[in-house]
Design an enzyme around this catalytic site. Structure first.
Site, mmCIF file in Angstrom:
data_model
loop_
_atom_site.group_PDB
_atom_site.id
_atom_site.type_symbol
_atom_site.label_atom_id
_atom_site.label_comp_id
_atom_site.label_asym_id
_atom_site.label_seq_id
_atom_site.Cartn_x
_atom_site.Cartn_y
_atom_site.Cartn_z
ATOM 1 N N GLY A 344 57.373 60.633 58.741
ATOM 2 C CA GLY A 344 58.859 60.412 58.704
ATOM 3 C C GLY A 344 58.687 58.965 58.619
ATOM 4 O O GLY A 344 59.379 58.320 59.200
ATOM 5 N N THR A 345 58.914 58.184 57.789
ATOM 6 C CA THR A 345 58.820 56.774 57.458
ATOM 7 C C THR A 345 59.791 56.453 56.329
ATOM 8 O O THR A 345 60.062 57.288 55.486
ATOM 9 C CB THR A 345 57.382 56.472 57.010
ATOM 10 O OG1 THR A 345 56.537 56.808 58.078
ATOM 11 C CG2 THR A 345 57.197 55.027 56.603
ATOM 12 N N VAL A 346 60.257 55.210 56.314
ATOM 13 C CA VAL A 346 61.009 54.750 55.150
ATOM 14 C C VAL A 346 60.256 53.593 54.526
ATOM 15 O O VAL A 346 59.745 52.719 55.215
ATOM 16 C CB VAL A 346 62.452 54.332 55.497
ATOM 17 C CG1 VAL A 346 63.266 55.535 55.936
ATOM 18 C CG2 VAL A 346 62.507 53.239 56.547
ATOM 19 N N SER A 363 59.036 52.729 60.367
ATOM 20 C CA SER A 363 58.981 54.149 60.686
ATOM 21 C C SER A 363 59.080 54.404 62.179
ATOM 22 O O SER A 363 58.692 53.568 62.987
ATOM 23 C CB SER A 363 57.653 54.728 60.177
ATOM 24 O OG SER A 363 57.457 56.052 60.608
ATOM 25 N N MET A 426 56.051 56.937 51.332
ATOM 26 C CA MET A 426 56.177 57.308 52.740
ATOM 27 C C MET A 426 55.688 58.741 52.964
ATOM 28 O O MET A 426 55.618 59.535 52.039
ATOM 29 C CB MET A 426 57.641 57.185 53.176
ATOM 30 C CG MET A 426 58.574 58.124 52.463
ATOM 31 S SD MET A 426 60.317 57.864 52.891
ATOM 32 C CE MET A 426 60.678 56.413 51.915
#
Length: 533
Positions: A344-346, A363, A426
């Site tokens: 789950g990261t941007v 993130s 990501m």
């Protein structure tokens, strides 16, 4: 560059003098608004990143980590804003566990993302720091309609995290918001306003730090005000590998970017160019190089202060050449770590007409992170502690004041010392694999940034299983099986293959202008977009 779009996505590359590409449209527009107010690429990237903590809380938040690579017109600079573990995290605290907790306070390390915002603005920004928060605070106070992919991720998070301390702040009606439902979080706006006003000081040495530490103590956590106050981001020299006349740049350990460089370095010693683009033979070499790179990553890489071999040793050309001999171009293999000689990261990217380029990633790690949300603040804390191991004597064994092996990594591409592309993918361990695939699509196959993102992807997942997107041709799947792979083709609509954003600088002679011109792509697998102005 080939401007054809051979892979279906329904998106065109965006060409502009100033551009920002993110995984959520409202964040991209926040970056474009900053350009309109006279900001530069760093300002635009930060405004987008800050806005993402509001409009895409399923993947990042105020309580996460961040890394960046910045081309300032003269050279490339790296920033490691990952936090360290609490001082009280001795190995004895986790004795008897075969792995680290993935939820709750015992997964929370010091969040470094806020320090990245302040450091980047101070060194490279043009606009006042407080002005970068305007869109984020507006969306938090006035609300915004939740987009489809984010609503889907939010609903899953509620099932997993509802019991964690404070998480009900993100489900006030006892559920996740639905697609199109307007989400408001005024307390988060208040927190962002305080961060803006104090340039992040409140988060590490002020009222917000005290709130975090008090909530930790209330629930038996080890994170203290002293841990927060000790945090400082670190300017670092990127690590590199040469590939087909280009140089690929990554943040050095404690990040997994080294694995991408190892894989590309291995491919330089394999008959990659003799294979056809999109073929099973080509994909086989990519997968095998990545498996071998992961073997070294998981054994040798962690906090650089505790590593027994250096990044330079792992990237040594002779060492990579020796390791490449283990790969059979016709058959899948199994690999252990190598032993280098002693010695789950941007994600988002932005670029401006004056030549600055930014590769930025932040993130909370697994979705919302630890599930811990500090009451009254909107601060969802990440779970980067998962990156440690409990194995005695391992370079990445959990310990106090130590950085874990990190998954989030920005990337940058240059040629003959000049900027070519800021890019990232990501998604957990997909990131290093995604970097490899973006470089290969762009450098070896000549695709434009949008086509690089659109191309079908493969991934070695967390269980070492090879998974493929359903757009991989059946002939390629059959070819991989014939070479001994056991791939699993996932159904349409899955979110396992990450999300790419890319900004490539075009040749100014071709563009016919003295100012920089860029082509950007944004992944169709998410809600995002590239915006130019």
């Amino acid at each position: 560059m080939n401007w054809n779009l051979p892979f279906p996505s329904g998106r065109q590359p965006v060409l502009a003098r100033n551009v920002v590409s993110t995984s959520q449209p409202l964040a991209a527009q926040a970056g474009a608004a900053v350009f309109a107010r006279g900001g530069n690429a760093i300002d635009a990237a930060l405004a987008a990143a800050i806005t993402l903590t509001v409009v895409e809380p399923t993947m990042n938040g105020i309580g996460g980590d961040a890394f960046a690579l910045i081309w300032d017109g003269k050279g490339l600079h790296g920033l490691n804003a990952s936090g360290r573990s609490p001082a009280a995290w001795t190995p004895e605290r986790f004795a008897g566990r075969d792995k680290m907790p993935n939820l709750g306070w015992d997964s929370v390390t010091v969040p470094g993302g806020v320090s990245a915002w302040a450091a980047l603005s101070e060194r490279f920004g043009r606009l006042p720091f407080e002005s970068l928060f305007e869109d984020a605070m507006r969306h938090a106070r006035d609300g915004f309609p939740v987009s489809p992919v984010i609503a889907r991720q939010w609903a899953q998070a509620v099932e997993d995290l509802a019991a964690q301390p404070g998480f009900t702040a993100f489900m006030p009606q006892g559920r996740a918001p639905r697609v199109g439902e307007v989400w408001r979080f005024p307390e988060q706006a208040d927190t962002l306003q305080e961060i803006a006003r104090t340039r992040g000081e409140s988060f590490y040495r002020g009222r917000l730090a005290q709130a975090i530490a008090a909530f930790s103590a209330q629930h038996g956590g080890a994170l203290t005000a002293e841990d927060l106050a000790a945090h400082q981001p670190e300017w670092v020299t990127p690590v590199t590998v040469d590939f087909h006349g280009h140089t690929v740049h990554e943040i050095p350990p404690n990040g997994q970017g080294l694995a991408a460089l190892i894989a590309l370095g291995l491919l330089e010693h394999l008959p990659y160019d003799a294979t056809a683009p999109g073929s099973a033979a080509r994909m086989h070499l990519e997968i095998e190089a990545m498996r071998l790179a992961f073997a070294d990553l998981q054994t040798h890489v962690g906090d650089p202060a505790h590593m027994r071999v250096s990044a330079e040793q792992l990237l040594d050309r002779a060492y990579l050449q020796e390791r490449a001999r283990l790969i059979d171009p016709a058959r899948a293999g199994s690999y252990g770590p190598g032993e280098p000689a002693s010695g789950g990261t941007v994600y988002l990217c932005a670029a401006d007409a004056e030549g600055r380029m930014v590769s930025f990633i932040q993130s909370n790690y697994k979705g919302f992170g630890s599930g811990v949300v500090v009451p009254g603040t909107g601060i969802a804390l990440h779970n980067r502690g998962i990156g440690f191991v409990t194995t005695p004597g391992h370079v990445n064994q959990v310990g106090g004041n130590k950085r874990p092996l990190h998954s989030i990594i920005p990337a940058f591409l240059t040629r003959k010392g000049q900027p070519v592309m800021a890019f990232g993918v990501m998604g957990g361990n997909m990131q290093a694999q995604g970097h490899v695939q973006m470089v290969l699509r762009y450098v070896a196959e000549g695709h434009n940034p949008q086509a690089c993102s659109d191309a079908p992807r493969w991934r070695i997942d967390d269980t070492a299983t090879l998974i493929l997107e359903p757009t991989v041709p059946q002939a390629v799947v059959d070819g991989l099986v014939a070479m001994g792979h056991t791939p699993r083709v996932l159904p349409h609509g899955n979110l396992e293959f990450g999300s790419a954003q890319l900004v490539a600088r075009l040749d100014t002679a071709t563009s016919g202008t003295d100012s920089a011109v860029y082509a950007a792509g944004s992944d169709h697998r998410r809600d995002g977009q590239a915006v130019g102005c």
